[in-house]
Design a protein around this motif. Structure first.
Motif, PDB file in Angstrom:
ATOM      1  N   VAL A  28       0.628   9.474   0.675  1.00 24.15           N
ATOM      2  CA  VAL A  28       0.837   8.073   1.015  1.00 24.15           C
ATOM      3  C   VAL A  28      -0.233   7.255   0.297  1.00 24.15           C
ATOM      4  CG1 VAL A  28      -0.482   8.272   3.170  1.00 24.15           C
ATOM      5  CG2 VAL A  28       1.079   6.358   2.867  1.00 24.15           C
ATOM      6  N   ALA A  29       0.200   6.210  -0.385  1.00 27.71           N
ATOM      7  CA  ALA A  29      -0.733   5.241  -0.962  1.00 27.71           C
ATOM      8  C   ALA A  29      -0.889   4.118   0.052  1.00 27.71           C
ATOM      9  CB  ALA A  29      -0.192   4.696  -2.278  1.00 27.71           C
ATOM     10  N   VAL A  30      -2.122   3.730   0.294  1.00 28.52           N
ATOM     11  CA  VAL A  30      -2.385   2.610   1.198  1.00 28.52           C
ATOM     12  C   VAL A  30      -2.797   1.432   0.322  1.00 28.52           C
ATOM     13  CG1 VAL A  30      -3.733   1.758   3.144  1.00 28.52           C
ATOM     14  CG2 VAL A  30      -3.096   4.190   3.031  1.00 28.52           C
ATOM     15  N   GLU A  77      -4.648  -4.428  -3.992  1.00 26.56           N
ATOM     16  CA  GLU A  77      -5.441  -3.273  -4.411  1.00 26.56           C
ATOM     17  C   GLU A  77      -4.921  -2.011  -3.739  1.00 26.56           C
ATOM     18  OE1 GLU A  77     -10.036  -4.197  -4.847  1.00 26.56           O
ATOM     19  OE2 GLU A  77      -9.228  -4.903  -2.935  1.00 26.56           O
ATOM     20  N   VAL A  78      -4.933  -0.899  -4.469  1.00 28.72           N
ATOM     21  CA  VAL A  78      -4.692   0.400  -3.851  1.00 28.72           C
ATOM     22  C   VAL A  78      -6.004   0.810  -3.211  1.00 28.72           C
ATOM     23  CG1 VAL A  78      -4.122   2.817  -4.237  1.00 28.72           C
ATOM     24  CG2 VAL A  78      -2.906   1.029  -5.493  1.00 28.72           C
ATOM     25  N   ILE A  79      -5.981   0.971  -1.900  1.00 27.37           N
ATOM     26  CA  ILE A  79      -7.194   1.295  -1.157  1.00 27.37           C
ATOM     27  C   ILE A  79      -7.495   2.781  -1.260  1.00 27.37           C
ATOM     28  CG2 ILE A  79      -8.244   1.319   1.141  1.00 27.37           C
ATOM     29  CD1 ILE A  79      -6.418  -1.166   1.734  1.00 27.37           C
ATOM     30  N   ILE A  98       1.629  -0.660   3.427  1.00 26.38           N
ATOM     31  CA  ILE A  98       1.066  -1.974   3.146  1.00 26.38           C
ATOM     32  C   ILE A  98       0.270  -2.362   4.384  1.00 26.38           C
ATOM     33  CG2 ILE A  98       1.543  -4.366   2.522  1.00 26.38           C
ATOM     34  CD1 ILE A  98       2.415  -2.316   0.373  1.00 26.38           C
ATOM     35  N   ALA A  99      -1.032  -2.573   4.199  1.00 24.38           N
ATOM     36  CA  ALA A  99      -1.921  -2.756   5.341  1.00 24.38           C
ATOM     37  C   ALA A  99      -2.984  -3.796   5.024  1.00 24.38           C
ATOM     38  CB  ALA A  99      -2.587  -1.420   5.684  1.00 24.38           C
ATOM     39  N   THR A 100      -3.646  -4.246   6.074  1.00 20.76           N
ATOM     40  CA  THR A 100      -4.808  -5.121   5.899  1.00 20.76           C
ATOM     41  C   THR A 100      -5.989  -4.509   6.648  1.00 20.76           C
ATOM     42  OG1 THR A 100      -4.071  -6.476   7.767  1.00 20.76           O
ATOM     43  CG2 THR A 100      -3.580  -7.295   5.563  1.00 20.76           C
ATOM     44  N   PRO A 101      -7.173  -4.553   6.031  1.00 21.59           N
ATOM     45  CA  PRO A 101      -8.365  -4.090   6.725  1.00 21.59           C
ATOM     46  C   PRO A 101      -8.641  -5.010   7.914  1.00 21.59           C
ATOM     47  CG  PRO A 101      -8.795  -4.433   4.371  1.00 21.59           C
ATOM     48  CD  PRO A 101      -7.454  -4.988   4.664  1.00 21.59           C
ATOM     49  N   ASP A 102      -8.978  -4.432   9.048  1.00 26.56           N
ATOM     50  CA  ASP A 102      -9.276  -5.229  10.236  1.00 26.56           C
ATOM     51  C   ASP A 102     -10.660  -5.848  10.170  1.00 26.56           C
ATOM     52  OD1 ASP A 102      -6.775  -4.757  11.368  1.00 26.56           O
ATOM     53  OD2 ASP A 102      -7.449  -2.860  12.220  1.00 26.56           O
ATOM     54  N   LYS A 103     -11.534  -5.287   9.340  1.00 29.72           N
ATOM     55  CA  LYS A 103     -12.826  -5.912   9.046  1.00 29.72           C
ATOM     56  C   LYS A 103     -13.225  -5.482   7.649  1.00 29.72           C
ATOM     57  CE  LYS A 103     -16.180  -2.839  11.179  1.00 29.72           C
ATOM     58  NZ  LYS A 103     -17.203  -2.697  12.168  1.00 29.72           N
ATOM     59  N   GLY A 104     -14.457  -5.727   7.247  1.00 27.30           N
ATOM     60  CA  GLY A 104     -14.865  -5.601   5.854  1.00 27.30           C
ATOM     61  C   GLY A 104     -14.705  -4.262   5.179  1.00 27.30           C
ATOM     62  N   GLY A 105     -14.999  -3.157   5.843  1.00 23.77           N
ATOM     63  CA  GLY A 105     -15.044  -1.872   5.171  1.00 23.77           C
ATOM     64  C   GLY A 105     -13.680  -1.322   4.816  1.00 23.77           C
TER      65      GLY A 105
END
Length: 138
Positions: free
Chosen positions: A33-35, A42-44, A101-108
């Motif tokens: 799985v690509a996140v 960006e590919v995380i 397809i996701a979003t970081p919940d905070k910076g890291g």
């Protein structure tokens, strides 16, 4: 080839893990799985999911993966607090890989950072002339 954590993340030497997939236990029936970051594109990271990880991801609307090295469910960011909200899932034509397809919940985003600023996992580029890795943050 055995790699020492830390060295692999910092080196300019190309040390690709050609054995990774061979060492994955077949009993867990994983697929890659690509996140991808929904906002930046960006590919995380690239990781693996099994049926349980996919079901948990859908249920929680969070990125949940299967850790092939620890052989257990991996709730991304559980230890660091750097979790990801899952928005969409794409399935490839052969149904043997996914894109979350996701979003970081905070910076890291990654367990690595540069001068205290979190990286995504793709922070180095291969110079095809020298075959050395270039840290894009430098």
């Amino acid at each position: 080839m055995e790699k020492i954590m830390g060295l692999i993340e910092e080196t300019t030497e190309l040390m690709l893990d050609w054995e990774k997939i061979n060492n994955i236990s077949n009993e867990n029936h994983v697929i890659p799985v690509a996140v991808q970051n929904m906002n930046t594109k960006e590919v995380i990271l690239i990781a693996y999911v099994n049926k349980l990880a996919l079901e948990e991801s859908i249920r929680l609307r969070k990125v949940v993966l299967w850790s092939t090295s620890r052989n257990k469910l991996w709730f991304k960011g559980q230890e660091s607090g750097n979790t990801f909200t899952l928005h969409r899932i794409f399935v490839n034509c052969e149904q043997n890989s996914l894109v979350f397809i996701a979003t970081p919940d905070k910076g890291g985003i990654c367990h690595t950072s540069h001068n205290g600023v979190p990286n995504n996992c793709y922070y180095r580029e291969l110079d095809m002339e020298t075959m050395k890795l270039i840290n894009l943050n430098d």
